[in-house]
Design an enzyme around this catalytic site. Structure first.
Site, PDB file in Angstrom:
ATOM      1  N   GLY A 596      -3.256 -37.777 -12.448  1.00  0.00           N
ATOM      2  CA  GLY A 596      -2.598 -37.291 -11.243  1.00  0.00           C
ATOM      3  C   GLY A 596      -2.245 -38.440 -10.331  1.00  0.00           C
ATOM      4  CB  SER A 597       0.245 -39.666  -8.542  1.00  0.00           C
ATOM      5  OG  SER A 597       1.189 -38.622  -8.542  1.00  0.00           O
ATOM      6  N   GLY A 598      -1.678 -39.240  -5.941  1.00  0.00           N
ATOM      7  CA  GLY A 598      -1.823 -38.734  -4.593  1.00  0.00           C
ATOM      8  C   GLY A 598      -1.139 -39.621  -3.589  1.00  0.00           C
ATOM      9  CD  GLN A 599       0.735 -39.789   1.574  1.00  0.00           C
ATOM     10  OE1 GLN A 599       1.275 -38.998   0.820  1.00  0.00           O
ATOM     11  NE2 GLN A 599       1.337 -40.308   2.617  1.00  0.00           N
ATOM     12  CG  PHE A 600      -4.022 -42.881   0.425  1.00  0.00           C
ATOM     13  CD1 PHE A 600      -3.310 -43.563   1.395  1.00  0.00           C
ATOM     14  CD2 PHE A 600      -4.612 -41.685   0.757  1.00  0.00           C
ATOM     15  CE1 PHE A 600      -3.210 -43.069   2.679  1.00  0.00           C
ATOM     16  CE2 PHE A 600      -4.514 -41.182   2.042  1.00  0.00           C
ATOM     17  CZ  PHE A 600      -3.809 -41.867   3.006  1.00  0.00           C
ATOM     18  N   GLY A 601      -2.699 -43.359  -4.185  1.00  0.00           N
ATOM     19  CA  GLY A 601      -2.856 -44.038  -5.460  1.00  0.00           C
ATOM     20  C   GLY A 601      -2.679 -43.115  -6.648  1.00  0.00           C
ATOM     21  CB  ILE A 602      -1.848 -43.732 -10.084  1.00  0.00           C
ATOM     22  CG1 ILE A 602      -0.597 -44.233  -9.358  1.00  0.00           C
ATOM     23  CG2 ILE A 602      -1.471 -42.860 -11.251  1.00  0.00           C
ATOM     24  CD1 ILE A 602       0.262 -45.128 -10.207  1.00  0.00           C
ATOM     25  CE  LYS A 618      -7.516 -40.827  -5.429  1.00  0.00           C
ATOM     26  NZ  LYS A 618      -7.566 -40.078  -4.147  1.00  0.00           N
ATOM     27  CG  ASP A 712      -4.028 -32.921   1.265  1.00  0.00           C
ATOM     28  OD1 ASP A 712      -3.179 -32.033   1.473  1.00  0.00           O
ATOM     29  OD2 ASP A 712      -3.868 -33.821   0.431  1.00  0.00           O
TER      30      ASP A 712
END
Length: 918
Positions: A596-602, A618, A712
């Protein structure tokens, strides 16, 4: 040019159906002259004749109306319909009364005879269509658009004002005729100038190529006066129903349509004098395209030119090419209708694009966010398989009937808030070639064909076959070091070049030829895998594979790794901090396993080298963020260090270098969103939703007890521990989490807009009740498969409209208790919103079967943290009163563990949490 067809009466024995077929055959190349039936020999139910428009000729069938008469107006409407489809650039929109019809009469001195009444038309006649002199030039320029709501899978711009179409789905309107795109707010301002290029048919191709004959009837004129009165009828076959008769409008017949500005306004504007534009340099606050070349106006400010009068936007280089067609400021009812009227106006709450700034991060992944999940969710309607297929039909949103019983909210989808990342192909060969080695267990040097991919080194017998000698998983490599003196080297043998260390064996790789007998020609690399050069290349390749996510351009030293000198390891379990520990020596990261990927990294999949335990890692690139945001990058780690709860993802440790932060967490099976989207109906049953929501609330209760607000919360951040139908769930992704006291408020920007409470979207202060709003949205999307709110309306207004929030499909199948809980969570006023404990006490969640499912889960994992011992007797009594079976093993468990010190301690801890929250 071919000679005109010979007009002659057919045989008296020719049946009516055959006469129609013969008339249609007159347009087929090579079929000879067109035979016409004898005058007065009309087929049953109508008159068959031909319409001549320029060089085009079409067979038509005029039907009787309900009174048994024929109408000349229907023939004119039919002629306009043919022009609209064969010559859309010359459409006769609204010109029915300006068309003259002439009948070809070869026996008359004046061959063209004016048709004054419908009875003048006889079976087999050839009717010439002529435009009256009363038709003005402006009449030809007015062609209204066919506007329908459209969902775009890539960023698009309005062809009227030039600004970007914002939103997740149904961002704007697309014209069926010309394919242009518009804002919904611009619909009333769009000039009626559709070119019809998308549905244009070659004028030299007869419409009878479809095997149909046009028919007209007076029966439908009252219901749809502006629609072409056409009913395709195949010769010799039964007539289709009127509902299937509108060629060219078959695709969007049930979709929500928009109308443009009044035609009278276009006629008024055409009479105005067109003057050159008055361009001035302009700074745009939103992405805007040049309305001349349709390319983006690039830059931070002063990106292009804008006309002071009509607000036309263009590049500086395009200004000399723009035609002199400025109409000045055009207003109607006090509203400005010029193209770029809002280009520099900041939108207020409640407008169409009030999420434009908030959703700007979403546009980077628009293609990814609306992949097959969205296509499946939108495909609820059916597309008619009509003859005139839209060439862009695969990109059109499916027909959706707009009715009170159907939800028109945004379908549930995966919302991505990160820079676009592409997934690498699995098992990509990174390097291959011949190489020699020996091991600590076998000193005989062997030669194999090595192949390195992202997960292992495979030693093949040869370079073509599939048989291999050994496979060395990268996750088992503990160390990669340069050659050291070894007692295992036989006397007189050449030394090795580097070493690969695993838990059980050491591989001594390469052969350093100290005294080569003859140097290789032209300094080329020897193919046998011998020599320091080839060994050096393999060492670098393996080092990159062991640490596949190091920044590009970083050097990998053969001796002391540059990362080891500056990296720091923080162990969360024992709070130990170790210097000079490289993550690649402890964990193997799989770059092609993107979780997955988020606001601050993969988040990548990984494996612990010594134990073989699967982990999720992460990776946060600190170089992407300013220095002042580095503290926010560590926020998730700081919060997770103090959290130890079965409902929260477990953080193992953290590694940090000057460029990156590596957060190592436990690896779980999947997330709740995947579970929802992969279910049979695209939504979850109530009993499974209760099971999952209860676990989420228990984890939230623990967070709020520690004054931690997730900020979130969404299905993507609710992970599943297994693939069971009733899995354990854990909360993850605390990058937005905040420390907020019981009576405190915060104002910083957090979360994903689709799940955020109104107070955050309006930039007002928020508290821990923010998470409870998100829980309400999660319940809604789990039960319905759609988001609760439409982006076009104000949230407060939508909540007040129960028919909009809960349409019968699918909410008629859902209990009233569930709707009541959602209503109490989706409260705009924070003080009216339910807390965690009040939500857990709601009748919808106080369900006996849900309690049994949760108890079975606790028995499986061997820890009781969701339910409480004080409820056992109550549910046991309830089962007895209702005649339900109470599991015997639960009675034994409560009796054996009820008096233990551990149980008392857990009970006191849970009680203190509840008291603190209350």
């Amino acid at each position: 040019m071919s000679a005109p067809p010979l007009l002659r009466p057919p045989s008296p024995l020719l049946p009516a159906a055959a006469a129609v077929a013969a008339a249609a055959a007159a347009l087929v190349p090579g079929s000879g002259p067109a035979p016409f039936p004898a005058p007065g020999a009309a087929p049953a139910g109508g008159i068959s004749f031909h319409l001549q428009i320029g060089l085009s000729r079409e067979p038509v069938l005029l039907l009787q109306d309900s009174s048994g008469d024929y109408s000349l107006a229907h023939v004119r409407e039919m002629a306009c319909s043919i022009v609209d489809q064969k010559f859309p650039e010359c459409g006769f929109y609204g010109l029915y009364d300006k068309i003259l019809l002439f009948r070809h009469d070869p026996a008359s001195e004046n061959i063209l005879q004016l048709v004054k009444i419908a009875s003048d038309i006889q079976e087999g006649d050839l009717i010439e269509v002529v435009l009256s002199a009363s038709a003005t030039f402006e009449d030809f320029q007015i062609r209204p658009h066919a506007l329908f709501v459209h969902s775009y899978r890539a960023p698009a711009f309005c062809d009227h004002c030039g600004e970007m179409l914002w939103g997740l789905v149904r961002q704007g309107l697309k014209c069926e005729g010309c394919g242009l795109n518009y804002h919904k707010r611009c619909a009333f301002k769009i000039p009626n100038n559709c070119s019809g290029v998308r549905r244009r048919r070659l004028s030299n191709v007869s419409l009878t190529g479809l095997g149909t004959v046009r028919t007209a009837s007076a029966e439908f004129s009252t219901s749809a006066p502006d629609e072409p009165l056409l009913s395709p009828v195949s010769p010799g076959f039964e007539q289709k129903s009127p509902s299937e008769s509108f060629i060219g409008r078959e695709k969007r017949s049930n979709s929500q349509s928009y109308v443009g500005r009044p035609i009278q306004l276009d006629k008024l504007l055409m009479s105005k004098v067109k003057v050159p534009h008055t361009f001035v340099i302009h700074s745009y606050t939103r992405p805007t395209v040049c309305q001349f070349c349709k390319k983006l106006l690039k830059g931070l400010f002063r990106q292009g030119l804008q006309c002071k009068d009509c607000r036309f936007n263009c590049h500086k280089r395009c200004a000399p090419k723009v035609p002199n067609n400025c109409l000045g400021e055009v207003t109607i009812n006090g509203e400005l209708l010029s193209p770029g009227a809002e280009s520099d106006v900041v939108m207020e709450e409640g407008s169409d694009d009030n999420d434009s700034e908030r959703n700007s991060g979403l546009m980077d992944d628009m293609d990814e966010a609306m992949v097959q999940d969205t296509e499946m969710a939108l495909a609820e309607g059916q597309s008619d398989g009509a003859e005139m297929q839209d060439p862009d039909a695969d990109q059109e949103d499916s027909n959706r009937t707009i009715s009170p019983s159907t939800s028109n909210n945004i379908p549930l989808m995966r919302v991505v808030q990160s820079v676009k990342h592409t997934k690498r192909r699995s098992s990509t060969v990174m390097k291959e070639g011949w190489m020699v080695h020996y091991t600590s267990k076998d000193t005989l040097r062997k030669r194999h064909y090595w192949r390195l991919d992202s997960k292992s080194i495979t030693l093949f017998q040869n370079d073509t076959g599939s048989r291999y000698y050994k496979e060395i998983p990268l996750s088992e490599i503990l160390c990669l070091e340069p050659a050291k003196p070894s007692a295992l080297i036989p006397t007189g043998a050449n030394p090795h070049c580097f070493e690969i260390t695993t838990a059980n064996v050491v591989y001594y790789v390469g052969e350093n030829v100290v005294n080569p007998s003859s140097p290789p020609p032209n300094n080329s690399v020897p193919p046998s895998g011998i020599g320091t050069d080839v060994a050096r290349m393999w060492e670098v390749a393996i080092q990159h594979a062991l640490m596949p996510v190091i920044p590009k351009g970083s050097s990998v030293g053969s001796g002391t790794n540059s990362h080891k000198d500056i990296s720091v390891s923080i162990s969360v379990s024992n709070s130990q901090i170790q210097e000079n520990v490289d993550i690649s020596t402890v964990y193997q990261i799989f770059p092609d396993e993107v979780l997955g990927s988020g606001q601050f990294g993969i988040v990548y999949g990984g494996k612990h080298r010594k134990t073989g335990r699967d982990v999720a890692i992460k990776i946060i690139d600190k170089l992407r963020f300013p220095t002042k945001q580095e503290s926010q990058l560590r926020n998730e780690v700081a919060i997770l260090q103090n959290l130890h709860h079965p409902g929260v993802v477990n953080l193992e440790c953290m590694f940090e270098t000057p460029e990156r932060v590596f957060v190592v967490m436990e690896k779980l099976h999947g997330d709740m969103l995947e579970m929802i989207l992969s279910s049979e109906k695209g939504r979850l049953p109530e009993h499974i939703t209760k099971f999952l929501i209860t676990q989420i609330l228990v984890a939230l209760r623990h967070l709020h007890f520690k004054n931690i607000v997730h900020c979130d919360l969404k299905p993507e951040n609710v992970l599943l521990a297994s693939a069971d139908p009733f899995p354990q769930v854990k909360l993850c992704d605390f990058g937005f989490a905040r420390i907020i006291g019981e009576k405190s408020f915060r104002r910083s920007v957090v979360g994903t807009p689709a799940y955020l409470a109104p107070e955050v979207l309006r930039n007002k202060g928020y508290n821990r009740s923010l998470d409870m709003w998100s829980v309400g949205v999660i319940i809604y999307v789990s039960l319905s498969g759609t988001f609760p709110f439409n982006e076009d309306e104000d949230i407060h207004d939508q909540i007040q409209n129960a028919a909009f929030m809960y349409p019968p499909n699918p909410w008629k199948e859902i209990s009233h208790e569930a709707i009541d809980l959602i209503n109490n969570l989706l409260q705009v006023k924070m003080r009216k919103r339910y807390s965690v404990d009040k939500t857990l006490s709601h009748p919808w969640l106080q369900d006996y079967q849900t309690w049994l499912d949760l108890r079975e889960l606790e028995c499986r994992i061997g820890e009781r943290y969701i339910t409480h011992e004080s409820d056992d007797s109550r549910w046991e009594q309830y089962a007895g009163e209702q005649g339900l079976q109470y599991p015997a093993h639960l009675i034994n468990l409560s009796a054996s563990h009820g008096d233990s010190p551990e149980a008392e301690e857990r009970e006191m801890k849970a009680l203190s949490e509840r008291v603190s929250i209350l």
